[in-house]
Write a protein that holds these residues in place. Structure first.
Motif, short mmCIF file in Angstrom:
data_model
loop_
_atom_site.label_atom_id
_atom_site.label_comp_id
_atom_site.label_asym_id
_atom_site.label_seq_id
_atom_site.Cartn_x
_atom_site.Cartn_y
_atom_site.Cartn_z
N ASP A 115 2.05 11.33 -8.78
CA ASP A 115 2.95 10.15 -8.78
C ASP A 115 4.20 10.44 -9.59
N ARG A 116 4.63 11.71 -9.58
CA ARG A 116 5.88 12.04 -10.31
C ARG A 116 7.08 11.39 -9.65
N LEU A 117 8.10 11.08 -10.43
CA LEU A 117 9.31 10.49 -9.85
C LEU A 117 10.20 11.55 -9.25
N ALA B 90 0.85 -1.21 0.00
CA ALA B 90 0.00 0.00 0.00
C ALA B 90 0.88 1.25 0.00
N ARG B 91 2.11 1.13 0.48
CA ARG B 91 3.00 2.29 0.56
C ARG B 91 3.34 2.84 -0.81
N HIS B 92 3.24 4.11 -0.96
CA HIS B 92 3.74 4.78 -2.16
C HIS B 92 4.04 6.23 -1.81
N SER B 93 4.73 6.91 -2.71
CA SER B 93 5.12 8.29 -2.44
C SER B 93 4.01 9.24 -2.84
N GLU B 94 3.68 10.16 -1.96
CA GLU B 94 2.67 11.18 -2.27
C GLU B 94 3.29 12.55 -2.09
N ARG B 95 3.10 13.38 -3.10
CA ARG B 95 3.79 14.68 -3.13
C ARG B 95 2.85 15.87 -3.01
N VAL B 96 1.53 15.59 -3.07
CA VAL B 96 0.53 16.65 -2.94
C VAL B 96 -0.39 16.27 -1.79
N PHE C 245 10.41 21.81 -4.51
CA PHE C 245 11.18 21.75 -5.76
C PHE C 245 11.66 20.32 -6.03
N ALA C 246 12.20 19.68 -4.99
CA ALA C 246 12.73 18.32 -5.17
C ALA C 246 11.64 17.36 -5.61
N MET C 247 10.40 17.61 -5.16
CA MET C 247 9.30 16.69 -5.53
C MET C 247 8.62 17.12 -6.82
N GLY C 248 8.98 18.29 -7.33
CA GLY C 248 8.28 18.82 -8.52
C GLY C 248 6.80 19.00 -8.21
N ALA D 173 3.28 10.75 2.24
CA ALA D 173 4.71 10.94 2.54
C ALA D 173 5.53 10.76 1.28
N CYS D 174 6.65 11.46 1.23
CA CYS D 174 7.58 11.28 0.11
C CYS D 174 9.01 11.50 0.60
N ALA D 175 9.87 10.53 0.32
CA ALA D 175 11.28 10.67 0.66
C ALA D 175 11.93 11.67 -0.31
N ILE D 176 12.89 12.41 0.19
CA ILE D 176 13.65 13.35 -0.64
C ILE D 176 15.12 13.14 -0.33
N GLY D 177 15.90 12.87 -1.36
CA GLY D 177 17.28 12.46 -1.13
C GLY D 177 18.25 13.61 -0.89
N VAL D 178 17.94 14.78 -1.42
CA VAL D 178 18.95 15.85 -1.44
C VAL D 178 18.40 17.13 -0.81
N LEU E 247 9.33 5.59 8.35
CA LEU E 247 8.38 6.72 8.31
C LEU E 247 7.31 6.50 7.24
N TYR E 248 7.73 5.94 6.10
CA TYR E 248 6.76 5.64 5.03
C TYR E 248 5.68 4.67 5.53
N LEU E 249 6.13 3.59 6.18
CA LEU E 249 5.17 2.55 6.59
C LEU E 249 4.23 3.07 7.67
N LEU F 109 15.31 4.47 8.06
CA LEU F 109 14.38 5.37 8.76
C LEU F 109 13.31 5.89 7.79
N MET F 110 13.72 6.15 6.54
CA MET F 110 12.73 6.62 5.56
C MET F 110 11.62 5.58 5.39
N GLN F 111 12.02 4.32 5.25
CA GLN F 111 10.99 3.28 5.07
C GLN F 111 10.12 3.17 6.31
C1 LIG Z 1 16.32 7.96 -0.95
C2 LIG Z 1 15.14 8.42 -1.74
C3 LIG Z 1 15.16 9.67 -2.29
C4 LIG Z 1 14.08 10.15 -3.01
N1 LIG Z 1 14.10 11.43 -3.47
C5 LIG Z 1 13.01 11.92 -4.10
C6 LIG Z 1 13.00 13.27 -4.52
O1 LIG Z 1 13.96 14.03 -4.34
N2 LIG Z 1 11.91 13.73 -5.14
C7 LIG Z 1 10.81 12.92 -5.34
O2 LIG Z 1 9.83 13.41 -5.90
N3 LIG Z 1 10.80 11.64 -4.94
C8 LIG Z 1 11.87 11.11 -4.32
N4 LIG Z 1 11.85 9.82 -3.88
C9 LIG Z 1 10.66 8.98 -4.08
C10 LIG Z 1 10.87 8.04 -5.26
O3 LIG Z 1 10.71 8.77 -6.45
C11 LIG Z 1 9.84 6.93 -5.19
O4 LIG Z 1 10.08 6.15 -4.04
C12 LIG Z 1 9.87 6.01 -6.40
O5 LIG Z 1 9.49 6.70 -7.55
C13 LIG Z 1 8.93 4.81 -6.24
O6 LIG Z 1 7.60 5.26 -6.04
P1 LIG Z 1 6.79 4.89 -4.71
O7 LIG Z 1 7.55 5.40 -3.53
O8 LIG Z 1 5.48 5.59 -4.86
O9 LIG Z 1 6.66 3.41 -4.64
C14 LIG Z 1 12.93 9.32 -3.18
C15 LIG Z 1 12.92 8.03 -2.64
C16 LIG Z 1 14.00 7.59 -1.92
C17 LIG Z 1 13.98 6.22 -1.31
#
Ligand SMILES: Cc1cc2nc3c(=O)[nH]c(=O)nc-3n(C[C@H](O)[C@H](O)[C@H](O)COP(=O)(O)O)c2cc1C
Length: 479
Positions: A477-479, A277-283, A382-385, A437-442, A426-428, A422-424
């Motif tokens: 669902d942007r990357l 069920a976990r996925h990244s949400e940016r909005v 910005f990082a998430m667009g 939730a959305c992880a941001i690397g930088v 927080l995600y879970l 820790l990111m995972q």
């Molecule tokens: C270490 C790490 C850094 C990430 N950095 C960004 C980021 O800077 N911007 C962003 O939009 N998503 C970021 N993500 C989220 C990934 O894009 C996302 O996990 C991946 O596309 C898979 O999608 P899901 O998390 O919905 O399964 C990051 C994820 C991880 C684990």
């Protein structure tokens, strides 16, 4: 290298190649580069005519005889341009030839030429290194706020001779004196430092917190995120034209395969269901922002200290360890990660910057100016667009010394592994709580340092996480 060659070196402020200045109506100057325009503000007539010289270089050292106000305007413009990597400083020898180009790496960089006592031994910092970049030789250091391109190959030998502490007088006697100005610039950049024979090499670095850092770890930290270098970063696809994308799925190894599909899967597992069920949400749903109660539950589940323990009595070969365990694994039970919350919108929690005290399970407000707080949250957007800023941006900061006090060789790599864990977590926890939730690397490690006042090598960002209330459509669902 003759002792007097660089006796009267000059320092010039100059626009980088490809950058030009344009004068607009009303005395306004703007910089043009890469089809971008950067407004610099209004300038006096004197400063505008000085600015015209920026293409070939405006002398900033030695300063002109009288303190001209237009020079101050030009220096301020230089700082603003440096912020965008649009200027460099040229050190020109008395013979009119370039000795070095100083390339600002940090937003606040402006060169200073501290007085160098001729009798004080200087030594190269163990963090400084010389490398080829294209056809140039560049002196860099993760501690420095500028990089120095050496235009005169003889300077490299002069610097190499500073592997051993030497005074300016000794360098002169050996024919290795690179000029007082270059020595001063390199001291200012912390690429050289004074040597105190009573203290030894490491302690002479003048910063006890550096003792715990190895060269490759500090370089990795400073270069693999933003804030302390001016290199291009991000999804630039820099090699896409040279090399095809490696396949998403690894080509199978040859030979027989044992079929696992005939065994029951994990569809009945609550844990597997949460993982899927976990996925990244940016909005996020800004009409119904995340609440303080949700923040408390998230932190309680993912990051709160769950037990304290002291192991080893220090009697054996290894010193004793004090451990504060949290809900996720940590190499050597280091638990060096701290959470800082930049709160934009949260019901029940005022906008601001907070440290999560994982022992007391409390948020402690840290005074941050609103512009810096906004910049931190905007960086996350910005990082998430994302079209809007996140409701909360969590900075995962490391207290580096907790790990490097024990581990050599792989301390920083270990810290980055902990960040992923820790990111995972927080995600879970967010998924289970129906939060986005959305992880941001930088992130910008210098911005964090300016907000907290903590030196970048003592405690600083190693990852970020945006969180907020889940939007009805599940966010983008942007990357
Ligand atoms: C270490 C790490 C850094 C990430 N950095 C960004 C980021 O800077 N911007 C962003 O939009 N998503 C970021 N993500 C989220 C990934 O894009 C996302 O996990 C991946 O596309 C898979 O999608 P899901 O998390 O919905 O399964 C990051 C994820 C991880 C684990």
């Amino acid at each position: 290298m003759s002792p007097d060659t660089h006796a009267h070196a000059r320092l010039l402020l100059q626009l980088c190649p490809g950058v030009s200045l344009k004068e607009e109506a009303g005395g306004i100057l703007s910089a043009r580069y890469d089809r971008e325009t950067l407004p610099l503000g209004k300038f006096s007539a004197g400063a505008r005519s000085r600015a015209a010289e920026l293409a070939s270089g405006v002398q900033i050292f030695p300063a002109r005889a009288r303190d001209a106000p237009e020079d101050k305007e030009i220096l301020d413009a230089g700082r603003r341009l440096a912020l965008h990597g649009l200027v460099e400083y040229r050190l020109v020898g008395a013979d009119g030839k370039d000795m070095a180009i100083i390339e600002p790496q940090m937003r606040d960089y402006a060169p200073r030429l501290p007085h160098i006592d001729e009798a004080t031994p200087l030594v190269l910092s163990r963090f400084a290194y010389l490398r080829r970049r294209g056809e140039d030789m560049v002196l860099e250091s993760p501690r420095a706020n500028a990089a120095v391109m050496l235009c005169d190959a003889r300077l490299a030998s002069a610097l190499a001779s500073l592997a051993k502490p030497r005074t300016a007088a000794e360098l002169r006697a050996e024919g290795m004196f690179p000029g007082a100005e270059l020595l001063a610039l390199l001291c200012d950049c912390q690429m050289l430092h004074p040597f105190d024979a009573g203290k030894g090499l490491r302690a002479s670095e003048g910063d006890d917190a550096l003792l715990l850092w190895e060269f490759h770890d500090l370089l990795f930290h400073a270069r693999s995120t933003n804030g302390r270098h001016a290199n291009p970063t991000g999804g630039l696809y820099a090699h896409a034209r040279l090399v095809p994308q490696p396949p998403a799925v690894r080509p199978a190894w040859p030979g027989p395969a044992i079929d696992l599909t005939k065994f029951p899967g994990a569809s009945d597992s609550a844990c597997a269901a949460l993982l899927r069920a976990r996925h990244s949400e940016r909005v996020y749903d800004d009409q119904h922002p995340i609440t303080l109660a949700e923040v408390a539950r998230l932190l309680d589940g993912a990051a709160r200290i769950v037990s304290r323990q002291s192991i080893g009595d220090g009697g054996g070969d290894e010193p004793g360890l004090d451990i504060a365990a949290r809900p996720y694994p940590s190499g050597g039970a280091s638990y060096e990660l701290e959470l800082y919350l930049a709160v934009g919108r949260c019901e029940g929690l005022p906008r601001g910057f907070y440290h999560y005290d994982a022992e007391r399970h409390a948020l402690v407000a840290i005074a941050a100016n609103d512009r810096q707080l906004g910049a931190l949250i905007d960086d996350g957007q910005f990082a998430m667009g994302a079209p809007w800023p996140p409701q909360i941006l969590i900075t995962i900061a490391a207290r580096f010394g907790r790990v490097s006090w024990k581990y050599s060789g792989f301390a920083y790599a270990l810290i980055l592994k902990h960040v992923g864990v820790l990111m995972q977590t927080l995600y879970l926890m967010s998924t289970e709580m129906n939060l986005g939730a959305c992880a941001i690397g930088v992130g910008d490690i210098d911005l964090f340092s300016r907000i907290t006042g903590l030196p970048f090598h003592v405690e600083g960002p190693v990852g970020h996480m945006a969180i907020g209330s889940r939007a009805a459509d599940g966010g983008s669902d942007r990357l």
